[in-house]
Motif scaffolding. Structure first.
Motif, PDB file in Angstrom:
ATOM      1  N   GLN A  46      79.293  85.819 -48.143  1.00  0.00           N
ATOM      2  CA  GLN A  46      78.836  86.205 -46.889  1.00  0.00           C
ATOM      3  C   GLN A  46      77.484  85.650 -46.403  1.00  0.00           C
ATOM      4  OE1 GLN A  46      79.327  90.654 -47.898  1.00  0.00           O
ATOM      5  NE2 GLN A  46      79.510  90.773 -45.826  1.00  0.00           N
ATOM      6  N   CYS A  94      75.472  87.913 -41.824  1.00  0.00           N
ATOM      7  CA  CYS A  94      76.524  88.682 -41.982  1.00  0.00           C
ATOM      8  C   CYS A  94      76.320  89.867 -42.868  1.00  0.00           C
ATOM      9  CB  CYS A  94      77.932  88.051 -42.532  1.00  0.00           C
ATOM     10  SG  CYS A  94      79.270  89.323 -42.424  1.00  0.00           S
ATOM     11  N   TYR A 151      85.846  88.248 -40.834  1.00  0.00           N
ATOM     12  CA  TYR A 151      86.730  88.882 -41.769  1.00  0.00           C
ATOM     13  C   TYR A 151      85.943  89.655 -42.690  1.00  0.00           C
ATOM     14  CZ  TYR A 151      89.411  89.863 -45.793  1.00  0.00           C
ATOM     15  OH  TYR A 151      90.101  90.353 -46.858  1.00  0.00           O
ATOM     16  N   TRP A 152      85.012  89.325 -43.307  1.00  0.00           N
ATOM     17  CA  TRP A 152      83.995  90.094 -44.065  1.00  0.00           C
ATOM     18  C   TRP A 152      83.197  91.323 -43.197  1.00  0.00           C
ATOM     19  CZ3 TRP A 152      85.342  90.563 -48.715  1.00  0.00           C
ATOM     20  CH2 TRP A 152      85.959  89.566 -49.479  1.00  0.00           C
ATOM     21  N   CYS A 185      76.139  93.915 -41.993  1.00  0.00           N
ATOM     22  CA  CYS A 185      76.800  95.003 -42.796  1.00  0.00           C
ATOM     23  C   CYS A 185      75.699  95.987 -43.485  1.00  0.00           C
ATOM     24  CB  CYS A 185      77.672  94.170 -43.825  1.00  0.00           C
ATOM     25  SG  CYS A 185      78.895  93.282 -43.135  1.00  0.00           S
ATOM     26  N   ASN A 236      87.401  83.817 -49.719  1.00  0.00           N
ATOM     27  CA  ASN A 236      86.486  84.218 -50.690  1.00  0.00           C
ATOM     28  C   ASN A 236      85.215  83.453 -50.620  1.00  0.00           C
ATOM     29  OD1 ASN A 236      87.780  86.322 -52.084  1.00  0.00           O
ATOM     30  ND2 ASN A 236      89.304  84.823 -52.944  1.00  0.00           N
ATOM     31  N   ASP A 252      83.625  95.373 -43.695  1.00  0.00           N
ATOM     32  CA  ASP A 252      82.593  96.378 -44.004  1.00  0.00           C
ATOM     33  C   ASP A 252      82.642  97.400 -42.893  1.00  0.00           C
ATOM     34  OD1 ASP A 252      81.777  95.633 -46.273  1.00  0.00           O
ATOM     35  OD2 ASP A 252      79.488  95.315 -45.741  1.00  0.00           O
ATOM     36  N   GLN A 255      83.563  84.782 -41.914  1.00  0.00           N
ATOM     37  CA  GLN A 255      82.403  85.732 -41.644  1.00  0.00           C
ATOM     38  C   GLN A 255      82.799  86.961 -41.117  1.00  0.00           C
ATOM     39  OE1 GLN A 255      79.667  85.441 -43.571  1.00  0.00           O
ATOM     40  NE2 GLN A 255      80.324  83.486 -44.501  1.00  0.00           N
TER      41      GLN A 255
END
Ligand code: HMH
Length: 218
Positions: free
Chosen positions: A111, A115, A57-58, A119, A108, A62, A55
């Motif tokens: 999210q 998260c 990473y994502w 974002c 992959n 953003d 999470q």
């Protein structure tokens, strides 16, 4: 609810340090969490840690986009610090990918709603004045800088994670962000300063929620 610090004296402008000292409990909630203390003791479960890793990473993907928007709103004197941030983020994204590969994690992964909420909040800040964006940007980096250092030296394999955001260079970078946010606040209206305070509190709320998301992973 919180007591606003807008009972300030005269025309003194708001500073980042005032935000920290006016809201110590909310900031502690944002930066002290069992997730972090259990990384320190080694008790954290693999699925909790891995949920955080994927999470975050994502989140950083953003956050990199957010950096682009903050740069677009910044005065030219603030470019140097923000341009250096891109270099750090470039390495950090590669590092996240390497950590995920080591742990055989699939990045992959959708999210998590928490998260997405964080974002979306960063994306919405584009509509706010630069001073508000600068305070939010500082608060986000400061939260990890303080949070990862708070429990003290971490057991393996977590010391590398704590060091990424707790190292002296990162601490100095957060100080530069603070100076830029304070600089932007100096020419901000009362209304914009109040908006900046609300942004700080929203970052604190979302930071706490992000830790809780990972900690409560099945
Ligand atoms: C949730 N907050 C969160 N993730 C991060 N990587 C940072 C702050 C610091 O960039």
């Amino acid at each position: 609810m919180f007591t606003s610090l807008f009972i300030r004296l005269g025309s003194m402008s708001l500073t980042c340090q005032q935000l920290l000292t006016t809201h110590p409990h909310l900031w502690e909630d944002a930066t002290a969490h069992p997730f972090l203390t259990q990384c320190q003791t080694g008790e954290i479960a693999a699925n909790q840690f891995n949920t955080w890793l994927v999470q975050d990473y994502w989140f950083v993907v953003d956050f990199t986009r957010f950096t682009g928007r903050v740069l677009a709103a910044a005065p030219v004197q603030h470019f140097e610090v923000l341009l250096a941030a891109f270099g750090t983020l470039k390495e950090e994204l590669k590092w996240f990918q390497a950590k995920a590969t080591e742990r055989q994690l699939n990045l992959n992964t959708p999210q998590h709603p928490t998260c997405i909420e964080y974002c979306d909040y960063m994306a919405g800040l584009v509509a706010d004045p630069y001073a508000v964006q600068a305070v939010a940007y500082w608060a986000i980096e400061c939260a990890y800088n303080q949070g990862w250092q708070r429990p003290g030296p971490m057991s393996e394999p977590y010391s590398e994670f704590a060091d990424r955001w707790g190292n002296a260079g990162f601490t100095a970078y957060v100080k530069q962000l603070e100076q830029q946010a304070d600089d932007a606040l100096r020419s901000a209206s009362e209304e914009v300063q109040q908006q900046a305070e609300r942004a700080f509190l929203e970052v604190a709320r979302l930071e706490k929620k992000f830790w809780q998301m990972a900690f409560s992973a099945e």
